[in-house]
Design a protein around this motif. Structure first.
Motif, PDB file in Angstrom:
ATOM      1  N   ASP A 245       7.136  20.848  30.682  1.00 25.45           N
ATOM      2  CA  ASP A 245       8.189  19.869  30.439  1.00 25.45           C
ATOM      3  C   ASP A 245       9.040  19.592  31.665  1.00 25.45           C
ATOM      4  O   ASP A 245       9.300  20.480  32.483  1.00 25.45           O
ATOM      5  CB  ASP A 245       9.099  20.346  29.306  1.00 25.45           C
ATOM      6  CG  ASP A 245       8.355  20.499  27.994  1.00 25.45           C
ATOM      7  OD1 ASP A 245       7.526  19.622  27.682  1.00 25.45           O
ATOM      8  OD2 ASP A 245       8.599  21.492  27.279  1.00 25.45           O
TER       9      ASP A 245
ATOM     10  N   TRP B 108      12.859  18.380  32.572  1.00 24.42           N
ATOM     11  CA  TRP B 108      14.195  18.344  31.980  1.00 24.42           C
ATOM     12  C   TRP B 108      15.137  17.582  32.903  1.00 24.42           C
ATOM     13  O   TRP B 108      15.157  17.827  34.113  1.00 24.42           O
ATOM     14  CB  TRP B 108      14.725  19.756  31.760  1.00 24.42           C
ATOM     15  CG  TRP B 108      13.856  20.585  30.863  1.00 24.42           C
ATOM     16  CD1 TRP B 108      12.838  21.408  31.243  1.00 24.42           C
ATOM     17  CD2 TRP B 108      13.910  20.649  29.440  1.00 24.42           C
ATOM     18  NE1 TRP B 108      12.257  21.988  30.148  1.00 24.42           N
ATOM     19  CE2 TRP B 108      12.893  21.546  29.018  1.00 24.42           C
ATOM     20  CE3 TRP B 108      14.716  20.045  28.467  1.00 24.42           C
ATOM     21  CZ2 TRP B 108      12.662  21.840  27.681  1.00 24.42           C
ATOM     22  CZ3 TRP B 108      14.495  20.346  27.134  1.00 24.42           C
ATOM     23  CH2 TRP B 108      13.480  21.234  26.749  1.00 24.42           C
TER      24      TRP B 108
ATOM     25  N   ASN C 194      22.822  18.324  31.896  1.00 21.48           N
ATOM     26  CA  ASN C 194      23.110  19.655  31.347  1.00 21.48           C
ATOM     27  C   ASN C 194      24.590  19.899  31.025  1.00 21.48           C
ATOM     28  O   ASN C 194      24.890  20.595  30.049  1.00 21.48           O
ATOM     29  CB  ASN C 194      22.582  20.737  32.276  1.00 21.48           C
ATOM     30  CG  ASN C 194      21.074  20.909  32.148  1.00 21.48           C
ATOM     31  OD1 ASN C 194      20.445  20.352  31.246  1.00 21.48           O
ATOM     32  ND2 ASN C 194      20.485  21.672  33.038  1.00 21.48           N
TER      33      ASN C 194
ATOM     34  N   PRO D  39      19.040  19.206  23.750  1.00 20.75           N
ATOM     35  CA  PRO D  39      18.035  19.410  24.805  1.00 20.75           C
ATOM     36  C   PRO D  39      16.816  18.503  24.671  1.00 20.75           C
ATOM     37  O   PRO D  39      16.301  17.986  25.676  1.00 20.75           O
ATOM     38  CB  PRO D  39      17.670  20.887  24.653  1.00 20.75           C
ATOM     39  CG  PRO D  39      18.916  21.516  24.112  1.00 20.75           C
ATOM     40  CD  PRO D  39      19.491  20.489  23.185  1.00 20.75           C
TER      41      PRO D  39
ATOM     42  N   ARG E 247      14.229  15.799  27.492  1.00 27.72           N
ATOM     43  CA  ARG E 247      12.944  16.424  27.818  1.00 27.72           C
ATOM     44  C   ARG E 247      11.840  15.369  27.892  1.00 27.72           C
ATOM     45  O   ARG E 247      11.808  14.441  27.103  1.00 27.72           O
ATOM     46  CB  ARG E 247      12.580  17.464  26.761  1.00 27.72           C
ATOM     47  CG  ARG E 247      11.259  18.178  27.006  1.00 27.72           C
ATOM     48  CD  ARG E 247      10.977  19.193  25.899  1.00 27.72           C
ATOM     49  NE  ARG E 247      10.546  18.545  24.672  1.00 27.72           N
ATOM     50  CZ  ARG E 247       9.257  18.360  24.334  1.00 27.72           C
ATOM     51  NH1 ARG E 247       8.287  18.781  25.126  1.00 27.72           N
ATOM     52  NH2 ARG E 247       8.946  17.774  23.192  1.00 27.72           N
TER      53      ARG E 247
ATOM     54  N   HIS F  17      19.669  25.350  34.148  1.00 32.07           N
ATOM     55  CA  HIS F  17      18.507  25.023  33.334  1.00 32.07           C
ATOM     56  C   HIS F  17      19.005  24.555  31.974  1.00 32.07           C
ATOM     57  O   HIS F  17      20.083  24.972  31.514  1.00 32.07           O
ATOM     58  CB  HIS F  17      17.583  26.235  33.159  1.00 32.07           C
ATOM     59  CG  HIS F  17      16.972  26.731  34.430  1.00 32.07           C
ATOM     60  ND1 HIS F  17      16.390  25.885  35.350  1.00 32.07           N
ATOM     61  CD2 HIS F  17      16.840  27.988  34.936  1.00 32.07           C
ATOM     62  CE1 HIS F  17      15.930  26.598  36.365  1.00 32.07           C
ATOM     63  NE2 HIS F  17      16.201  27.876  36.143  1.00 32.07           N
ATOM     64  N   THR F  18      18.221  23.732  31.320  1.00 33.04           N
ATOM     65  CA  THR F  18      18.672  23.181  30.051  1.00 33.04           C
ATOM     66  C   THR F  18      18.777  24.244  28.972  1.00 33.04           C
ATOM     67  O   THR F  18      19.680  24.191  28.111  1.00 33.04           O
ATOM     68  CB  THR F  18      17.753  22.034  29.611  1.00 33.04           C
ATOM     69  OG1 THR F  18      17.726  21.031  30.649  1.00 33.04           O
ATOM     70  CG2 THR F  18      18.258  21.379  28.328  1.00 33.04           C
TER      71      THR F  18
END
Length: 426
Positions: A40, A42, A47, A57, A61, A130-131
């Motif tokens: 994936d 992102w 965020n 989220p 994506r 990071h998500t």
């Protein structure tokens, strides 16, 4: 030179669009394979919104294998264990390997949370790098709202990405006001920058006074020239330093929710390779984004080595912003096309910067040409329109990734979304 193999290592903002552009530039002359850990993409700029519940989220994506297949790009989701440049080979995490004729490194960074005791999502602070980190931060934010306590936001010493820290502070302020509990949540911004609005770029336009004014208006206190020494549950320990680096004052900041951006370093797959990466693990490149030692390796984005804009009491890194990264992608695609035509590469990245810092109910935009001073263009502005522009940016960039479009995006952002047609980006 026919049917050569180009491997793109990483599928973040830079790696994904690099695969698209390189595929178009070398169609019929080379195979392109993307190696990434996971399937994936992102949209990381969103965020901060995930952290306060403004985005789910899943909304940011993109599932990459079908898109890559449609574009004729091979895709491996195993992830890289080690690059072996003398063998033209990438060892994967499952023990297999992929050979290459040309390698484009776009891994992004490794997050150096472990350099500070108790720091990071495995310790006592949140993350928006990071998500999945941002989703966990949202859960903790809901706990904070049920039991209001102070917030600490900012960046640790050595960080090289400051815009999201400012965004996070302002977005938190906006959401807390909407919930009518801002008066119960004192907020402190902690940063190694020598002044508010430095951004790792020695400021852009009037970012110093603009961001200071914004933080005063929102009752956000700040500490500059400050290093984080350790974090305990609910307490962040920091040292404010003088211009010579000596300790000026120690601070123990209580918090119920804290998020500070970490320092970056190169990922383990490229660390400790003489001639490829520096001691911090960042990839060494020349003006053509090409490694000086291994001439069939190119690199772009956050993973490359860039010196700081100048001396500061604490380490303050230079950000690699979206337009800057996109220009690296385009330069590499054109240079690979020249090499496959038997020519020497001549293309260089412009390294201009266009940034939208969203504050939830407004924001700050700035343009730096080039990103590192001295500059030909040095401009910043603020207003509610920046928030709307950031929403448009998210929408159109995600569409670009989902459709596999290779046309450069950030110049369009400058000319159409920001509406600053008086500025040229050639």
């Amino acid at each position: 030179m026919s049917d050569s193999h180009v491997v793109v290592l990483g599928a973040g903002l830079g790696g994904t669009i690099a695969a698209y552009e390189i595929r178009d530039a070398l169609k019929g002359k080379a195979r392109v394979t993307v190696v990434n850990k996971g399937e994936d993409y992102w949209f990381v700029p969103s965020n901060p919104w995930v952290a306060v519940g403004w985005r789910e989220p899943e909304a940011i994506r993109v599932h990459l294998p079908p898109v890559m297949q449609k574009r004729g790009i091979a895709y491996s989701s195993v992830g890289a264990a080690k690059v072996h440049p003398t063998e033209n080979r990438v060892e994967l995490l499952d023990g297999s390997a992929i050979d290459y004729d040309y390698l484009v490194i776009a891994t992004g960074p490794d997050l150096a949370y472990d350099e500070i005791p108790g720091f990071g999502p495995d310790g006592h602070t949140q993350s928006i790098c990071h998500t999945d980190h941002a989703a966990a931060a949202h859960a903790k934010f809901e706990e904070l709202c049920a039991n209001p306590r102070p917030i600490v936001v900012g960046a640790a010493q050595g960080a090289s990405c400051y815009g999201p820290a400012y965004e996070m502070a302002m977005v938190l302020d906006t959401e807390l006001k909407r919930r009518k509990i801002r008066d119960k949540v004192p907020m402190t911004f902690v940063t190694p920058e020598p002044y508010i609005g430095h951004l790792g770029l020695d400021g852009v336009g009037d970012t110093k006074s603009t961001l200071e004014s914004e933080m005063r208006e929102r009752h956000i206190k700040w500490l500059t020239n400050t290093r984080v020494t350790s974090v305990e549950d609910g307490v962040l320990h920091a040292e404010e330093v003088n211009d010579d680096g000596s300790v000026k004052k120690a601070h123990d900041l209580d918090f119920g929710w804290a998020m500070l951006l970490p320092a970056f370093r190169g990922v383990s797959a490229v660390q400790g390779i003489d001639g490829l990466s520096n001691p911090r693990g960042f990839i060494l490149t020349d003006k053509h984004q090409r490694n000086p030692t291994y001439r069939n390796i190119f690199a772009l984005g956050v993973c490359i080595a860039i010196p700081p804009t100048g001396p500061t009491p604490l380490p303050v890194g230079v950000p690699k912003t979206g337009f800057m990264i996109e220009s690296m992608v385009t330069a590499i695609a054109h240079n690979l096309k020249q090499i496959h035509a038997g020519e020497e590469p001549t293309h260089e990245a412009t390294w201009n910067a266009i940034c939208l810092a969203d504050f939830g109910d407004g924001g700050v935009a700035f343009v730096a040409k080039p990103q590192i001073p001295p500059r030909n263009t040095n401009w910043s502005a603020s207003g509610k329109w920046v928030h709307l522009a950031k929403i448009g940016f998210e929408k159109y960039f995600l569409r670009k990734v989902r459709k596999g479009e290779s046309e450069p995006f950030y110049e369009k952002l400058a000319l159409h979304v920001l509406g600053i047609k008086k500025l040229r980006f050639d």
